[in-house]
Design a protein around this motif. Sequence first.
Motif, PDB file in Angstrom:
ATOM      1  N   MET A   1       0.845  -1.202   0.000  1.00  0.00           N
ATOM      2  CA  MET A   1       0.000   0.000   0.000  1.00  0.00           C
ATOM      3  C   MET A   1       0.885   1.258   0.000  1.00  0.00           C
ATOM      4  O   MET A   1       1.797   1.379   0.808  1.00  0.00           O
ATOM      5  N   SER A   2       0.591   2.189  -0.926  1.00  0.00           N
ATOM      6  CA  SER A   2       1.355   3.445  -0.956  1.00  0.00           C
ATOM      7  C   SER A   2       0.943   4.311   0.229  1.00  0.00           C
ATOM      8  O   SER A   2      -0.185   4.206   0.727  1.00  0.00           O
ATOM      9  N   LEU A   3       1.845   5.193   0.636  1.00  0.00           N
ATOM     10  CA  LEU A   3       1.577   6.036   1.805  1.00  0.00           C
ATOM     11  C   LEU A   3       0.338   6.901   1.602  1.00  0.00           C
ATOM     12  O   LEU A   3      -0.422   7.148   2.542  1.00  0.00           O
ATOM     13  N   ASN A   4       0.109   7.389   0.351  1.00  0.00           N
ATOM     14  CA  ASN A   4      -1.047   8.263   0.104  1.00  0.00           C
ATOM     15  C   ASN A   4      -2.376   7.516   0.209  1.00  0.00           C
ATOM     16  O   ASN A   4      -3.437   8.132   0.262  1.00  0.00           O
ATOM     17  N   GLU A   5      -2.321   6.177   0.245  1.00  0.00           N
ATOM     18  CA  GLU A   5      -3.563   5.389   0.370  1.00  0.00           C
ATOM     19  C   GLU A   5      -3.976   5.182   1.828  1.00  0.00           C
ATOM     20  O   GLU A   5      -5.033   4.626   2.107  1.00  0.00           O
ATOM     21  N   LEU A   6      -3.140   5.620   2.764  1.00  0.00           N
ATOM     22  CA  LEU A   6      -3.449   5.409   4.185  1.00  0.00           C
ATOM     23  C   LEU A   6      -4.651   6.239   4.628  1.00  0.00           C
ATOM     24  O   LEU A   6      -4.953   7.281   4.049  1.00  0.00           O
ATOM     25  N   THR A   7      -5.313   5.766   5.677  1.00  0.00           N
ATOM     26  CA  THR A   7      -6.328   6.591   6.347  1.00  0.00           C
ATOM     27  C   THR A   7      -5.605   7.504   7.336  1.00  0.00           C
ATOM     28  O   THR A   7      -4.428   7.301   7.641  1.00  0.00           O
ATOM     29  N   ILE A   8      -6.330   8.496   7.850  1.00  0.00           N
ATOM     30  CA  ILE A   8      -5.723   9.379   8.858  1.00  0.00           C
ATOM     31  C   ILE A   8      -5.278   8.559  10.066  1.00  0.00           C
ATOM     32  O   ILE A   8      -4.163   8.728  10.573  1.00  0.00           O
ATOM     33  N   SER A   9      -6.152   7.641  10.535  1.00  0.00           N
ATOM     34  CA  SER A   9      -5.811   6.909  11.767  1.00  0.00           C
ATOM     35  C   SER A   9      -4.602   6.002  11.550  1.00  0.00           C
ATOM     36  O   SER A   9      -3.724   5.917  12.425  1.00  0.00           O
ATOM     37  N   ALA A  10      -4.509   5.365  10.364  1.00  0.00           N
ATOM     38  CA  ALA A  10      -3.346   4.499  10.086  1.00  0.00           C
ATOM     39  C   ALA A  10      -2.073   5.336   9.960  1.00  0.00           C
ATOM     40  O   ALA A  10      -1.006   4.948  10.462  1.00  0.00           O
ATOM     41  N   ALA A  11      -2.192   6.500   9.313  1.00  0.00           N
ATOM     42  CA  ALA A  11      -1.016   7.372   9.154  1.00  0.00           C
ATOM     43  C   ALA A  11      -0.567   7.916  10.509  1.00  0.00           C
ATOM     44  O   ALA A  11       0.630   7.967  10.801  1.00  0.00           O
ATOM     45  N   ARG A  12      -1.525   8.279  11.349  1.00  0.00           N
ATOM     46  CA  ARG A  12      -1.187   8.789  12.692  1.00  0.00           C
ATOM     47  C   ARG A  12      -0.388   7.734  13.465  1.00  0.00           C
ATOM     48  O   ARG A  12       0.639   8.039  14.072  1.00  0.00           O
ATOM     49  N   ASP A  13      -0.877   6.485  13.401  1.00  0.00           N
ATOM     50  CA  ASP A  13      -0.179   5.420  14.133  1.00  0.00           C
ATOM     51  C   ASP A  13       1.215   5.182  13.556  1.00  0.00           C
ATOM     52  O   ASP A  13       2.191   4.996  14.300  1.00  0.00           O
ATOM     53  N   ALA A  14       1.330   5.192  12.220  1.00  0.00           N
ATOM     54  CA  ALA A  14       2.641   4.977  11.573  1.00  0.00           C
ATOM     55  C   ALA A  14       3.610   6.109  11.912  1.00  0.00           C
ATOM     56  O   ALA A  14       4.801   5.865  12.163  1.00  0.00           O
ATOM     57  N   LEU A  15       3.112   7.334  11.964  1.00  0.00           N
ATOM     58  CA  LEU A  15       3.965   8.488  12.297  1.00  0.00           C
ATOM     59  C   LEU A  15       4.456   8.385  13.742  1.00  0.00           C
ATOM     60  O   LEU A  15       5.620   8.633  14.032  1.00  0.00           O
ATOM     61  N   ARG A  16       3.565   7.986  14.623  1.00  0.00           N
ATOM     62  CA  ARG A  16       3.942   7.907  16.046  1.00  0.00           C
ATOM     63  C   ARG A  16       4.923   6.780  16.307  1.00  0.00           C
ATOM     64  O   ARG A  16       5.756   6.875  17.196  1.00  0.00           O
TER      65      ARG A  16
END
Length: 492
Positions: A1-16
């Motif tokens: 999955m490309s990063l731009n396909e993430l949801t906000i909640s998945a991206a938040r968790d990945a960033l943290r």
Amino acid sequence: MSLNELTISAARDALRKGDTTAVELTEACLGAIEGAGALNAFVHHTPEIALEQARGADARIKAGDAPAMCGIPVGIKDLFCTRGVASQAASRILEGFRPEYESTVTQNLWDAGAVMLGKLNMDEFAMGSSNETACYGPVVNPWKVDDRRLTPGGSSGGSAAAVAADLCLAATGTDTGGSIRQPAAFAGIVGIKPTYGRVSRWGVVAFASSLDQAGPMTKSVRDAAIMLGAMASHDPKDSTSADLPVPDFEAALTGDIRGKKIGIPREYRMEGMPAEIEALWHKGAEMLKDAGAEIVEISLPHTKYALPAYYVIAPAEASSNLARYDGVRYGHRARLGQGDGITEMYEKTRAEGFGPEVQRRIMIGTYVLSAGFYDAYYNRARKVRALIKRDFDTVFAAGIDAILTPATPSSAFGLGEMANADPVEMYLNDVFTVTVNLAGLPGVSVPVGLDARGLPLGLQLIGRPWAEGDLLNHAHVLEQAAGFVAKPARWW
């Protein structure tokens, strides 16, 4: 999955967790935008601002001071004023306008660490249901099932297309009569219109001030809860902004709706409603029932007057709000001929600057506000509006927790297909959504299935005033039960 396909909640968790950075997320979205010119969703690009904000977000995350939206790349509807960045409301009359200030909603998002990728296409001054009235040309829906180019809905069509095509993780929209919920349904995404007064209107170009409300357009209900929490606030600069604390909407997503009462309004069974929409509506009610809710048939008797009342009130307020675009202070000014005075300058500027749909609504609005017609049209429409609101109050007082209806009378139609139709045909797209604006209630559109051709269909849930948390929880249950995971096949 490309990063731009993430949801906000998945991206938040990945960033943290440190699995990715805000800069990497932003670069993935900027790359996706670059390759999606055929959709015509982004109309003002701000890659430098985006990368600068992303670097700032990464520093905040590293320092452990990161709200949920920190580092999340979003698109901003062209109706929101953004400091130093073209804010045109998709109209020629605002060409070259770069505000010296930031709208409250966008300021709230930047304070929360969100990243601005650019400005999104829309119907001119938010007037339209198909995103064909924009001075930038129409947005194309990323969903495609034959050789036609489909509408993404309107007026927040650019926002819907950009989220559905994974050009951004989420986008802002505005909703005056369905402009968040209808495009969300056409594009297979989630869109919530909050209670009137929950989100500040300051710095959002006005269409109909008693109806307009901004909200998030996202890939999931959880994302809508996260982003609404960042957008909402009390704002002393907006006299209609409610001085209420903003609850943690995400925490409200318990997934438990046992014992809740869901109303099914019999007046929404419209003549000529496609069998697919009727079946989907029935299926949605069954899903909520299976989750433990009680389904109750209700009556909203004044529903049939909602569209006519809306199309008196909204143009009346628009004609008043758009009087300020006269070529004097900002935006476009017509070139004048010899002997032309100030009246000619106003007339020529407005004739050149406003598109046909905006001109039509200004003329309707000016007519219904004129002496002799004010009582016959505008005041009567206001009385009808009060009756529509009373219908909802009565139902909620009787213990109904949320109301389930279709979001749109059809799936997305082809661009240009309505061009020669009576404008009223286009206005019928708002038939299920305008009552919510007239009553000032929160409403959310959730993608629930595909029609026979493979195009997304949504259902709408309407909530009690200020109960967005409960409403989103009902939407979350519906989303989980429907299990909608379809995405448009990439053709652009």
